[in-house]
Design an enzyme around this catalytic site. Structure first.
Site, PDB file in Angstrom:
ATOM      1  N   ASP A 186       0.858  -1.181   0.000  1.00 33.70           N
ATOM      2  CA  ASP A 186       0.000   0.000   0.000  1.00 33.70           C
ATOM      3  C   ASP A 186       0.902   1.242   0.000  1.00 33.70           C
ATOM      4  O   ASP A 186       2.131   1.148   0.112  1.00 33.70           O
ATOM      5  CB  ASP A 186      -0.972   0.005   1.190  1.00 33.70           C
ATOM      6  CG  ASP A 186      -2.206   0.872   0.884  1.00 33.70           C
ATOM      7  OD1 ASP A 186      -2.132   1.705  -0.041  1.00 33.70           O
ATOM      8  OD2 ASP A 186      -3.220   0.732   1.574  1.00 33.70           O
TER       9      ASP A 186
HETATM   10  C1  BGC Z   1      -4.961   3.270  -0.016  1.00 35.88           C
HETATM   11  C2  BGC Z   1      -5.115   2.229  -1.089  1.00 35.88           C
HETATM   12  C3  BGC Z   1      -4.917   2.851  -2.452  1.00 35.88           C
HETATM   13  C4  BGC Z   1      -3.558   3.524  -2.482  1.00 35.88           C
HETATM   14  C5  BGC Z   1      -3.228   4.144  -3.824  1.00 35.88           C
HETATM   15  C6  BGC Z   1      -3.708   4.104  -0.178  1.00 35.88           C
HETATM   16  O1  BGC Z   1      -3.712   5.190   0.676  1.00 35.88           O
HETATM   17  O2  BGC Z   1      -4.965   2.620   1.236  1.00 35.88           O
HETATM   18  O3  BGC Z   1      -6.368   1.609  -1.006  1.00 35.88           O
HETATM   19  O4  BGC Z   1      -5.036   1.875  -3.442  1.00 35.88           O
HETATM   20  O5  BGC Z   1      -3.541   4.539  -1.500  1.00 35.88           O
HETATM   21  O6  BGC Z   1      -3.962   5.274  -4.067  1.00 35.88           O
END
Ligand code: BGC
Length: 759
Positions: free
Chosen positions: A290
């Site tokens: 993530d």
């Molecule tokens: C979120 C994810 C997301 C990623 C990319 C993160 O802050 O937890 O779900 O896919 O950002 O935008």
């Protein structure tokens, strides 16, 4: 650099686990692809390999940025294999050209984006989509998103979010399909099929990403990014199955979560990523971290430097670093120093190249650019159908459907009634507010067509305490025959990531507006636009009708208008329990009985006797949900016959080896004079087992259409898959048990039937 030991500390030893291996998708084991990768990898330098294991955001951030923007240089040098948040055929092609033409090995980039409930054609938010209980519709919605995204140069979506969410305080409950593993699994597979199509290399397919692996939705206290403590059986039984369903549907990628799961951060967790995902499930795609979740290993405390964080993550099986710089700056040195073996890097690179190959990016790296046009009429129609099926009628004293006859006036009040942007929810890829038809626009048109009249007053804002709009709202209510009051949570602020709430009431002074409008004396239909269950006790007692609308997407107005006016009937069902008080959270229907169950006991306090006192209960609120899982009303009366079973005894052995199955059925009858869609649900409970089992578990569902007066027999099969559970020896088997089954309209109703599962 110290050598780190990776422990499989969280799960039972491999030998005991008896789960069936997954069937990897065709692209996972294609000898032709593997040999192409071998040839390519033999030519790659260590630097180029590391480049394939990195992705950076080229657009709006959803977390702390790295401060880097030298992407073009990195790509030209073969040091960057992926970008995300870059959209548009021209924009992505320009970057792709650098990778394909300027880098030494011409390896194409893969472009990612969060496409959560539509790309341009915005469908209801995922929690709303789940309330349709219609995986086929969800699959079609995901296919529309894939088509639109791929034409705009996007190859890869960070969706579906398949986290089980049982705590309404957690803002990201909006992004998933609710609290139940069976339903979330069905939706997970539907999204993957929709995004990826029959083949990843189809021109309208994109790679999906099952996230957040794993346990993120169990954040303690519902506070985002917080730790989750999930015992092994619960993890296997509840939190892992939706991910497994995504893997079985052939999902190309997984995203490792932020939180520490049982004290081991999910992005450094070898027991889940390497042991479960790679070894047990034979997952052949790649795992992306993530946003900065590798960098955050330092704040979590399992690493004292970015290098140590990188080492932990890569050894645990996280193939690609999203936005933390930890891999870019440290992996090569870790290999050179011997702290990480190059074979570990090779395995990760192979997984990334496998997905790029399967997507056909080596053969067709560019997007043959058609500019983003208007939304196709058939996609509008699907968005309409999804919006309509997502609406859940929670209460109706008979005021609905509205009689909008000549001379009648409807007062439309509330900050959600005419706010197009809110209808797109908290995270809408490339959704635009001008595509949205609001409730005000749709309802006014419809009511005026019938020579009725709509008066509109905003009443108040979503937040804040100004009551300057109250007087107009109350005046409008007084002049009307009925009031439609559209209230809720400010989607971008109060729902989604980093939007946990400790209170689950209507925000700002919306409750006061509700009470003021109700005091005007006309029947009130309350529409709730929210990304989570709210506490609606007052409304449940005082208001004529309540409908949960979530955030319905571009067709919000027409869907709501038609359902309010009875052109169509409401048919959504809850996929999360609505609490009576925040103190009940986490609240979910499939709880355990305890030794002192309090079901059916009235709330009186002080209790009448010690039997009533010493129960597993609250003294100030019933245990039950205000509106339970599976619940939703329609405009007709639907009845169920008693549940019937094909046999009253069956052998566990025969179920385990797959030679026996039970059939469970009920006759479902539409007694009313209106057509209705009914979501018929199958629940089970088992006793006499080696471990306690939930009071009810969903094991099947079917959405059916019933004409007025029509009946339909609905049958479900119960076999090994539905009846097995992780037993006392951590074996995933069917045990001898007393089995109760219900075919029911929700998780609290239905007439049970009994079956003995013998040896
Ligand atoms: C979120 C994810 C997301 C990623 C990319 C993160 O802050 O937890 O779900 O896919 O950002 O935008």
């Amino acid at each position: 650099m110290r050598t780190l030991r990776i422990f499989f500390c969280c799960l039972v030893p491999l030998g005991v686990v008896t789960a069936q291996p997954a069937i990897p998708p065709a692209w996972g084991n294609d000898p032709e692809i593997e040999s192409k990768i071998d040839t390519l990898m033999r030519r790659m330098t260590l630097d180029e390999k590391v480049g394939q294991l990195i992705t950076y955001s080229a657009g709006a951030p959803t977390g702390p940025g790295t401060g880097r923007s030298d992407y073009k240089e990195m790509i030209a040098k073969g040091q960057l294999g992926s970008l995300f948040n870059l959209v548009g055929a021209d924009e992505t092609n320009a970057m792709q050209k650098i990778a394909v033409e300027k880098s030494r090995l011409h390896i194409p980039l893969i472009f990612g984006l969060d496409i959560i409930h539509g790309f341009r054609t915005e469908f209801p938010v995922p929690l709303g989509l789940s309330a349709t209980w219609n995986p086929e519709l969800v699959e079609r919605a995901a296919a529309v998103a894939a088509k639109e995204a791929r034409r705009a140069g996007v190859h890869w979506t960070y969706s579906p979010m398949v986290d089980i969410a049982r705590d309404a305080r957690w803002g990201r409950i909006i992004e998933g399909a609710g609290e139940d593993p069976y339903l979330v699994s069905a939706m997970a597979a539907a999204y993957v099929r929709g995004y990826q199509g029959t083949k990843l290399s189809n021109p309208d397919s994109i790679a999906a990403c099952a996230k957040h692996f794993v346990g993120y939705g169990a954040a303690e206290g519902g506070r985002d990014y917080n730790v989750s403590e999930i015992p092994q059986r619960l993890l296997r039984q509840v939190y892992l199955p939706p991910f497994r369903a995504a893997a079985d549907a052939g999902v190309a990628t997984f995203m490792s979560a932020f939180e520490a799961l049982n004290e081991v951060p999910a992005s450094a967790n070898a027991s889940t990523i390497t042991q479960v995902l790679r070894q047990e499930w034979d997952f052949k795609g790649f795992v992306v971290s993530d946003w900065n979740s590798i960098g955050e290993l330092v704040a979590q405390g399992v690493a004292t430097s970015a290098a140590m964080a990188a080492q932990r993550a890569i050894l645990a099986g996280v193939d690609m670093d999203m936005e933390s710089n930890s891999y870019a700056l440290n992996l090569a040195a870790l290999v050179t120093s011997g702290a990480v073996s190059e074979s570990v890097i090779d395995e990760a690179v192979r997984r990334v190249l496998r997905v790029k190959n399967a997507m056909g990016l080596f053969d067709h790296p560019y997007t043959e650019g058609k500019a983003q046009g208007d939304i196709a009429p058939e996609d509008q129609e699907l968005a309409y159908k999804a919006a309509e099926e997502s609406l859940v009628l929670l209460k109706n004293d008979g005021v609905l459907p509205l009689k909008a006859a000549e001379g009648k006036t409807i007062a439309l009040i509330g900050p959600m009634a005419d706010d197009a942007g809110q209808m797109l929810g908290s995270w809408s890829a490339r959704g635009v507010a001008s595509d949205v038809i609001t409730l005000r626009t749709a309802l006014t048109k419809q009511v005026e067509a019938g020579h009725g009249h709509v008066v509109y007053a905003k009443g108040t804002n979503l937040a804040g305490n100004s009551d300057s709009g109250f007087a107009d709202a109350v005046a409008a209510a007084k002049k009307s025959d009925a009031v439609v009051l559209a209230l809720g949570e400010d989607a971008p602020v109060m729902t989604g990531e980093a939007a946990s709430r400790a209170h689950l009431d209507l925000p700002g002074n919306q409750q006061q507006l509700l009470e003021a409008v109700a005091a005007a004396g006309q029947p009130v239909i309350l529409l709730i636009f929210s990304g989570r269950p709210l506490v609606l006790n007052w409304a449940a007692q005082h208001i004529s009708a309540i409908m949960e609308a979530w955030y319905p997407g571009i067709q919000a107005g027409p869907a709501l208008g038609n359902v309010l006016l009875g052109v169509s009937a409401p048919s959504g069902r809850l996929t999360t329990s609505f609490p009576r008080a925040v103190g009940q959270e986490p609240l979910y229907y499939s709880q355990f009985n305890t030794g002192r169950p309090a079901r059916g006991v009235d709330l009186s306090y002080p209790p009448k006797n010690s039997i009533e006192k010493y129960l597993s209960r609250y003294i100030d609120v019933p245990n039950s949900a205000l509106y339970p899982f599976g619940f939703g009303l329609t405009y007709s009366t639907i009845t169920y016959s008693p549940t019937a079973v094909s046999a009253t005894s069956v052998s566990a052995h025969a179920l385990n080896v797959g030679t026996a199955k039970l059939t469970v059925s009920a006759e479902v009858h539409n007694m009313g004079s209106r057509a209705a869609d009914e979501v018929v649900q199958l629940y089970i409970h088992q006793t006499g087992t080696s471990v306690v089992r939930p009071v009810r578990e969903l094991k099947g569902f079917r959405r059916i259409e019933l004409a007025p007066g029509a009946s339909q027999k609905v049958e479900f099969r119960l076999g090994r898959d539905e009846l097995k559970f992780w037993n006392i020896d951590m074996k995933d088997v069917v045990e001898p048990a007393e089995l109760t089954v219900w075919v029911a309209p929700d998780s609290t109703q239905g007439e049970p039937a009994q079956v003995t599962i013998g040896q």
